[in-house]
Every structure is written in C-alpha cells, then in structure tokens.
Design a protein around this motif. Sequence first.
Motif, PDB file in Angstrom:
ATOM      1  N   GLU A  23     -28.986 -57.869  -5.698  1.00 59.06           N
ATOM      2  CA  GLU A  23     -28.949 -59.111  -4.928  1.00 59.06           C
ATOM      3  C   GLU A  23     -30.341 -59.540  -4.465  1.00 59.06           C
ATOM      4  O   GLU A  23     -30.508 -60.666  -3.980  1.00 59.06           O
ATOM      5  CB  GLU A  23     -28.048 -58.932  -3.704  1.00 59.06           C
ATOM      6  N   HIS A  24     -31.314 -58.652  -4.619  1.00 58.60           N
ATOM      7  CA  HIS A  24     -32.646 -58.913  -4.080  1.00 58.60           C
ATOM      8  C   HIS A  24     -33.508 -59.669  -5.093  1.00 58.60           C
ATOM      9  O   HIS A  24     -33.763 -59.183  -6.198  1.00 58.60           O
ATOM     10  CB  HIS A  24     -33.342 -57.609  -3.705  1.00 58.60           C
ATOM     11  N   ALA A  25     -33.953 -60.838  -4.716  1.00 59.40           N
ATOM     12  CA  ALA A  25     -34.810 -61.654  -5.580  1.00 59.40           C
ATOM     13  C   ALA A  25     -36.256 -61.209  -5.427  1.00 59.40           C
ATOM     14  O   ALA A  25     -36.823 -61.252  -4.331  1.00 59.40           O
ATOM     15  CB  ALA A  25     -34.661 -63.126  -5.219  1.00 59.40           C
ATOM     16  N   VAL A  26     -36.841 -60.785  -6.509  1.00 55.70           N
ATOM     17  CA  VAL A  26     -38.222 -60.307  -6.521  1.00 55.70           C
ATOM     18  C   VAL A  26     -39.160 -61.459  -6.868  1.00 55.70           C
ATOM     19  O   VAL A  26     -38.900 -62.225  -7.805  1.00 55.70           O
ATOM     20  CB  VAL A  26     -38.387 -59.166  -7.540  1.00 55.70           C
ATOM     21  N   GLU A  27     -40.243 -61.580  -6.118  1.00 57.83           N
ATOM     22  CA  GLU A  27     -41.288 -62.561  -6.423  1.00 57.83           C
ATOM     23  C   GLU A  27     -42.459 -61.803  -7.044  1.00 57.83           C
ATOM     24  O   GLU A  27     -43.374 -61.351  -6.357  1.00 57.83           O
ATOM     25  CB  GLU A  27     -41.709 -63.297  -5.160  1.00 57.83           C
ATOM     26  N   LEU A  28     -42.411 -61.670  -8.359  1.00 63.45           N
ATOM     27  CA  LEU A  28     -43.410 -60.868  -9.057  1.00 63.45           C
ATOM     28  C   LEU A  28     -44.849 -61.308  -8.790  1.00 63.45           C
ATOM     29  O   LEU A  28     -45.731 -60.447  -8.644  1.00 63.45           O
ATOM     30  CB  LEU A  28     -43.117 -60.867 -10.553  1.00 63.45           C
ATOM     31  N   PRO A  29     -45.152 -62.611  -8.734  1.00 60.69           N
ATOM     32  CA  PRO A  29     -46.551 -62.994  -8.479  1.00 60.69           C
ATOM     33  C   PRO A  29     -47.098 -62.427  -7.174  1.00 60.69           C
ATOM     34  O   PRO A  29     -48.298 -62.162  -7.065  1.00 60.69           O
ATOM     35  CB  PRO A  29     -46.504 -64.526  -8.456  1.00 60.69           C
ATOM     36  N   GLY A  30     -46.224 -62.233  -6.186  1.00 57.43           N
ATOM     37  CA  GLY A  30     -46.681 -61.666  -4.925  1.00 57.43           C
ATOM     38  C   GLY A  30     -47.183 -60.247  -5.067  1.00 57.43           C
ATOM     39  O   GLY A  30     -48.086 -59.818  -4.334  1.00 57.43           O
ATOM     40  N   TYR A  31     -46.624 -59.493  -6.000  1.00 60.77           N
ATOM     41  CA  TYR A  31     -47.091 -58.131  -6.218  1.00 60.77           C
ATOM     42  C   TYR A  31     -48.516 -58.129  -6.781  1.00 60.77           C
ATOM     43  O   TYR A  31     -49.317 -57.252  -6.454  1.00 60.77           O
ATOM     44  CB  TYR A  31     -46.171 -57.388  -7.176  1.00 60.77           C
ATOM     45  N   GLY A  32     -48.806 -59.104  -7.608  1.00 59.86           N
ATOM     46  CA  GLY A  32     -50.135 -59.167  -8.206  1.00 59.86           C
ATOM     47  C   GLY A  32     -51.244 -59.448  -7.219  1.00 59.86           C
ATOM     48  O   GLY A  32     -52.411 -59.164  -7.504  1.00 59.86           O
ATOM     49  N   SER A  33     -50.902 -59.982  -6.067  1.00 59.43           N
ATOM     50  CA  SER A  33     -51.922 -60.307  -5.070  1.00 59.43           C
ATOM     51  C   SER A  33     -52.099 -59.229  -4.009  1.00 59.43           C
ATOM     52  O   SER A  33     -52.887 -59.403  -3.074  1.00 59.43           O
ATOM     53  CB  SER A  33     -51.570 -61.633  -4.386  1.00 59.43           C
ATOM     54  N   LEU A  34     -51.402 -58.112  -4.148  1.00 57.72           N
ATOM     55  CA  LEU A  34     -51.569 -57.034  -3.176  1.00 57.72           C
ATOM     56  C   LEU A  34     -53.012 -56.530  -3.199  1.00 57.72           C
ATOM     57  O   LEU A  34     -53.567 -56.272  -4.269  1.00 57.72           O
ATOM     58  CB  LEU A  34     -50.607 -55.888  -3.482  1.00 57.72           C
ATOM     59  N   PRO A  35     -53.636 -56.348  -2.032  1.00 56.64           N
ATOM     60  CA  PRO A  35     -55.062 -56.020  -2.003  1.00 56.64           C
ATOM     61  C   PRO A  35     -55.390 -54.538  -2.113  1.00 56.64           C
ATOM     62  O   PRO A  35     -56.528 -54.176  -2.393  1.00 56.64           O
ATOM     63  CB  PRO A  35     -55.495 -56.540  -0.623  1.00 56.64           C
ATOM     64  N   MET A  36     -54.407 -53.672  -1.874  1.00 54.10           N
ATOM     65  CA  MET A  36     -54.715 -52.236  -1.844  1.00 54.10           C
ATOM     66  C   MET A  36     -54.723 -51.644  -3.251  1.00 54.10           C
ATOM     67  O   MET A  36     -54.159 -52.226  -4.187  1.00 54.10           O
ATOM     68  CB  MET A  36     -53.702 -51.496  -0.965  1.00 54.10           C
ATOM     69  N   PRO A  37     -55.367 -50.474  -3.439  1.00 51.76           N
ATOM     70  CA  PRO A  37     -55.307 -49.807  -4.740  1.00 51.76           C
ATOM     71  C   PRO A  37     -53.871 -49.429  -5.077  1.00 51.76           C
ATOM     72  O   PRO A  37     -53.137 -48.910  -4.232  1.00 51.76           O
ATOM     73  CB  PRO A  37     -56.165 -48.553  -4.541  1.00 51.76           C
ATOM     74  N   VAL A  38     -53.478 -49.671  -6.331  1.00 50.74           N
ATOM     75  CA  VAL A  38     -52.119 -49.386  -6.780  1.00 50.74           C
ATOM     76  C   VAL A  38     -52.176 -48.581  -8.082  1.00 50.74           C
ATOM     77  O   VAL A  38     -52.862 -48.968  -9.030  1.00 50.74           O
ATOM     78  CB  VAL A  38     -51.315 -50.676  -7.021  1.00 50.74           C
ATOM     79  N   THR A  39     -51.462 -47.476  -8.114  1.00 51.03           N
ATOM     80  CA  THR A  39     -51.262 -46.721  -9.345  1.00 51.03           C
ATOM     81  C   THR A  39     -49.786 -46.775  -9.703  1.00 51.03           C
ATOM     82  O   THR A  39     -48.920 -46.506  -8.861  1.00 51.03           O
ATOM     83  CB  THR A  39     -51.697 -45.249  -9.199  1.00 51.03           C
ATOM     84  N   LEU A  40     -49.487 -47.123 -10.947  1.00 51.83           N
ATOM     85  CA  LEU A  40     -48.123 -47.163 -11.462  1.00 51.83           C
ATOM     86  C   LEU A  40     -47.939 -45.989 -12.414  1.00 51.83           C
ATOM     87  O   LEU A  40     -48.667 -45.865 -13.404  1.00 51.83           O
ATOM     88  CB  LEU A  40     -47.866 -48.484 -12.192  1.00 51.83           C
ATOM     89  N   LEU A  41     -46.975 -45.123 -12.112  1.00 55.75           N
ATOM     90  CA  LEU A  41     -46.696 -43.951 -12.931  1.00 55.75           C
ATOM     91  C   LEU A  41     -45.478 -44.195 -13.802  1.00 55.75           C
ATOM     92  O   LEU A  41     -44.429 -44.623 -13.306  1.00 55.75           O
ATOM     93  CB  LEU A  41     -46.448 -42.728 -12.050  1.00 55.75           C
ATOM     94  N   LEU A  42     -45.614 -43.886 -15.090  1.00 60.93           N
ATOM     95  CA  LEU A  42     -44.535 -44.061 -16.057  1.00 60.93           C
ATOM     96  C   LEU A  42     -44.309 -42.770 -16.817  1.00 60.93           C
ATOM     97  O   LEU A  42     -45.258 -42.173 -17.332  1.00 60.93           O
ATOM     98  CB  LEU A  42     -44.899 -45.179 -17.043  1.00 60.93           C
ATOM     99  N   GLY A  43     -43.054 -42.318 -16.876  1.00 56.16           N
ATOM    100  CA  GLY A  43     -42.736 -41.189 -17.729  1.00 56.16           C
ATOM    101  C   GLY A  43     -42.873 -41.582 -19.185  1.00 56.16           C
ATOM    102  O   GLY A  43     -42.336 -42.612 -19.620  1.00 56.16           O
ATOM    103  N   GLY A  44     -43.587 -40.781 -19.947  1.00 55.57           N
ATOM    104  CA  GLY A  44     -43.826 -41.127 -21.342  1.00 55.57           C
ATOM    105  C   GLY A  44     -42.554 -41.292 -22.142  1.00 55.57           C
ATOM    106  O   GLY A  44     -42.505 -42.094 -23.088  1.00 55.57           O
ATOM    107  N   ASP A  45     -41.489 -40.581 -21.784  1.00 54.91           N
ATOM    108  CA  ASP A  45     -40.225 -40.690 -22.504  1.00 54.91           C
ATOM    109  C   ASP A  45     -39.525 -42.020 -22.262  1.00 54.91           C
ATOM    110  O   ASP A  45     -38.582 -42.364 -22.998  1.00 54.91           O
ATOM    111  CB  ASP A  45     -39.285 -39.554 -22.098  1.00 54.91           C
TER     112      ASP A  45
END
Length: 279
Positions: free
Chosen positions: A193-215
């Motif tokens: 039910e939660h509407a995500v505003e993806l562009p807002g994530y791109g403007s976050l000022p702090m360092p961000v690391t995204l972890l993805l499982g290779g599988d």
Amino acid sequence: MLVQVVRDGVVLALSHRSGQGRPLLLVPGVMADAASWQPVVDALSTDQPVYVLNRRGRRPSGPLGDDYSVGTEVEDLCRVLDELGTDDDRSGGVDVFGWSYGGLIALEAARRHAGVHSLTLYEPVMRPFGLQALDALRQADEAGDLDRAVEVVNRDVSGFSAEYVTQLRRSPVWQALRPLAAPLARELAALNEHAVELPGYGSLPMPVTLLLGGDNEGLPPYGEPFARISAAMPRARVRVMPGQGHLAHAQDPRTLARFIVEALDWAHRKDPSVTAGHE
C-alpha cells in the motif's frame, strides 16, 4: 542487553552491544527479529555500539496497532534515531543498516530524519512485492495458522522449493519462525500500500551502500526491486556478495558482517558528492 524506546505508548525494544562513538542500528525485515540477527552482531568487527531493533509485532516490542502502515514503522524508527543520537559523543548521527522490508523503512526514515549518518541496505524491497501470496497469508492469519504462514512466505514469496520447506519444518528454526509470521500478512499489505517516490531516494545526502546477494542479481523477487532502487540512486555504491541470497544473516553471518563493516569504513571516509557506482 535490551534497551527500550517508547513512542505513543508502544514499547520498541532493541538489543544492545556496547561500544564507543557513533551507534550502528540494524533494522530487520519480516520474519526476523533481534535474536535472529545476533550472529551478525557477534561477527561485526567494529568498536561502535550496535543496536538491533525489534520492530513492533515482535516480542518484547508492542503490537502493530490498529492503523499500522509503513508510516508507522518510519515514525518508530525516527523516534529510535532521536533516542540514539542524544548523547554528546554521538553528534555525528547514527549509521543505519536495513534488510529487506527494514531497508525500505530505513530509506523512508532517512528522507525525514537528519540524524542518519550513513545507510547500508541489503536488498530493500518495494511494491509490488509478494502480492501473489497476500490472500493466502490473510487466510492463514484469520485461521491463526502460523505454520501455514511460514510455509507461504517461504514457498510463494521467497520462492524456495517444497523440499527446502520440508527440511525447514523438521529443523528447530521452524519454531522460531512461527511467532515471527504472526504480523506477516499486515506487514506485506502495508508494504504494497506504500507509494514509493524513487526520485527522493536519489537526493539523499548521506553515503549509501546497497548490498545484493549474487544469487539474486536480476531475478525476482529480490533482484527486481533492488534494480529499481539502485537505478534511482546513482550516487550509491553497489556491492554484490558472491554466492549469497536473501538470507545471509542466517546462512553466512560472518560474510555479511564483513560487508557491513566494509560499508561502514567506506562511509566514514566518503565524500557524499562523489559518484560511487557498481562494484
């Protein structure tokens, strides 16, 4: 050691490992609590104080409440961030790690709370997610059938085989998963039910690391929302964990802890204005 934060009369309990300096806060997703993340905490080679949030719906924290939503979780997390950032030696904010649904909650809180120093997110999810399982989970919830809920989330959401679920049912882990399934239907409904505003994530000022499982790279159900979120965050650093899926906290906590510490080390050196990209 457990500490408690209270928001609007609801207790939010956190496990706590003592340390020095800026706190690290772990935010688990569904079917997980502080106890299930303890092996990761034990493997973290950092001197920081480490907290793991038992989100509402997990004992000893309070219930979901009548008007539960992603917004409820975000307000809870902001309240916890207020509490963790009050000490004089913590003026530099809080390092936040979020896994799966906890990653979405952490992202939304980071848009609202200035106390987030860095974000490390392990396969955050967003809608549409697990919709094919929602009716079955609601039926299990109405029947009070926790065994059925555990089966549905593993088979119809995570996509594990029938053989895997059979072995899981025979293991001691199954009994730990049953109470964690109690809030599952409402959590999955709130996520969708939660509407995500993806562009807002791109403007976050702090360092961000995204972890993805290779599988999971490029594959449903976790690789697809990861790709959408990472595409919206071109300044984030993407790290792939070879040979891992969505459950590294349970299956390989030492490796996950190593990636978390690496992300923290990078964040503490990071100039947020520098583009990072995929590694």
